[in-house]
Write an enzyme that holds these catalytic residues in place. Structure first.
Site, PDB file in Angstrom:
ATOM      1  N   HIS A   1      87.809  -2.512  -6.473  1.00  0.00           N
ATOM      2  CA  HIS A   1      88.626  -3.729  -6.455  1.00  0.00           C
ATOM      3  C   HIS A   1      89.535  -3.800  -7.689  1.00  0.00           C
ATOM      4  CE1 HIS A   1      88.584  -8.437  -6.056  1.00  0.00           C
ATOM      5  NE2 HIS A   1      89.766  -7.921  -5.806  1.00  0.00           N
TER       6      HIS A   1
ATOM      7  N   GLU B   1      92.323  -1.364  -7.275  1.00  0.00           N
ATOM      8  CA  GLU B   1      93.334  -1.855  -6.317  1.00  0.00           C
ATOM      9  C   GLU B   1      94.342  -2.765  -7.028  1.00  0.00           C
ATOM     10  OE1 GLU B   1      94.151  -5.596  -4.188  1.00  0.00           O
ATOM     11  OE2 GLU B   1      92.110  -5.057  -3.588  1.00  0.00           O
ATOM     12  N   HIS B   2      93.854  -3.636  -7.898  1.00  0.00           N
ATOM     13  CA  HIS B   2      94.739  -4.503  -8.682  1.00  0.00           C
ATOM     14  C   HIS B   2      95.568  -3.682  -9.678  1.00  0.00           C
ATOM     15  CE1 HIS B   2      93.317  -8.849  -8.146  1.00  0.00           C
ATOM     16  NE2 HIS B   2      92.611  -8.158  -7.270  1.00  0.00           N
TER      17      HIS B   2
ATOM     18  N   GLU C   1      93.020  -6.610 -15.721  1.00  0.00           N
ATOM     19  CA  GLU C   1      92.634  -6.775 -14.317  1.00  0.00           C
ATOM     20  C   GLU C   1      91.123  -6.736 -14.111  1.00  0.00           C
ATOM     21  OE1 GLU C   1      94.874  -7.603 -12.062  1.00  0.00           O
ATOM     22  OE2 GLU C   1      96.435  -7.427 -13.603  1.00  0.00           O
TER      23      GLU C   1
ATOM     24  N   GLU D   1      88.116 -13.833 -10.212  1.00  0.00           N
ATOM     25  CA  GLU D   1      88.225 -13.940  -8.748  1.00  0.00           C
ATOM     26  C   GLU D   1      86.839 -13.858  -8.104  1.00  0.00           C
ATOM     27  OE1 GLU D   1      89.976 -11.151  -5.210  1.00  0.00           O
ATOM     28  OE2 GLU D   1      91.241 -11.310  -6.998  1.00  0.00           O
TER      29      GLU D   1
END
Length: 309
Positions: free
Chosen positions: A64, A67-68, A142, A164
């Site tokens: 994840h 991906e950012h 990130e 998040e």
């Protein structure tokens, strides 16, 4: 030029699909083994995505965070946040990136051919040549970093993905959904939290993060998809000349293993957060879960979708 005339790709299957008025191709890039699916038709909304099978071994959220991070500048597009610039200035009809438990995908779509070509170029450069190797601060921003707001304040962990996932882990529905999958497949990639467990995210090191990219973000582990009304041969030639041809084939162990059947039922009790003043009894969930067959059996898969509905 036709797809059939390209020497750098091998056509595995060509098929007409009248239901969607399309000619489809399954191809393989000869040098790297990259898998390519083409759906050619008269739809002006052109779609491209590149995906990688990403199978994490822990819940640090490395897939994840990556991906950012790859969307924070690359070799040919060294701006700080090309993703935000594209959202502001592109004619895209879709633009995003998603992390699943076993794959990471980067889809874009546009009805304008020049815009579509640009989007495709930005995304390909992002996944293959991200600035993460030059700039550790991307990982810190990130993923996670320590933060001290004042002399007498407590040391805190912060980060885009960290925050998040803190939000995602505060929802009882989300906690239950994750627990179901993690407990049904504890010895596979589905037993890990690919998005990142906030308790585990700060265990991820910068070197582990880079190694994950080195291993999985390789053409030999990629899946490329093109759909719509476009010159497919031209797009494939661009992808080969600018990106795929630079690489040699690599054996990438990203296999999704199957979980062995349990010999006895497992009982798991897990706490989840509730709001202040909410009644515990009214906010308790009970779930009984089974694994039946697999999603590669189309009749069984559709039957259980209908049953679920």
């Amino acid at each position: 030029m036709r797809v059939e005339d390209l020497s750098t790709y091998e056509i595995i299957e060509k098929r007409q699909i009248p239901d969607i008025n399309s000619v489809t191709y399954l191809c393989r890039h000869k040098k790297t083994g990259a898998r390519v699916a083409l759906v050619s038709n008269d739809d002006e909304n052109k779609v491209f995505y590149i995906g990688f099978r990403t199978t994490p071994k822990d819940s640090t959220g490395v897939a994840h965070i990556l991906e950012h991070s790859v969307l924070c500048g690359s070799k040919e597009f060294p701006v700080k946040d090309p993703f935000v610039e594209l959202v502001k200035g592109s004619l895209n009809t879709f633009l995003n990136a998603m992390t699943y438990p076993d794959k990471t995908v980067y889809p874009v779509a546009s009805c304008n051919d020049k815009d579509f070509q640009n989007l495709m170029h930005v995304y390909l450069d992002a996944v293959f040549y991200p600035n993460i190797y030059k700039n550790e601060s991307i990982f810190r921003q990130e993923g996670w970093h320590y933060e001290l707001e004042g002399d007498n304040e407590e040391l805190k962990v912060n980060g885009v993905v960290y925050n998040e996932m803190k939000g995602a882990f505060s929802s009882p529905d989300d906690v239950l959904e994750r627990e179901i999958m993690n407990s049904l497949y504890p010895h596979t990639t589905y037993g890990c939290e690919s998005g990142g467990d906030p308790e585990a995210i700060p265990e991820l090191t910068y070197e582990e993060f880079l190694n994950f990219h080195r291993k999985f973000y390789h053409p030999s582990n990629s899946y490329i998809y093109l759909y719509g009304n476009m010159d497919m041969a031209e797009k494939l030639t661009f992808i080969d000349e600018h990106y795929l041809s630079v690489y040699d084939a690599l054996e990438v162990d990203s296999e999704v293993t199957e979980e062995a059947a349990f010999t006895t039922p497992n009982r798991i009790v897990r706490e989840c957060p509730i709001g202040e003043g909410e009644d515990e009894e009214e906010n308790t969930y009970l779930s009984q879960n089974f694994c039946v067959g697999n999603s590669l059996d189309p009749k069984l898969y559709i039957a259980f979708q209908i049953l679920d509905y």
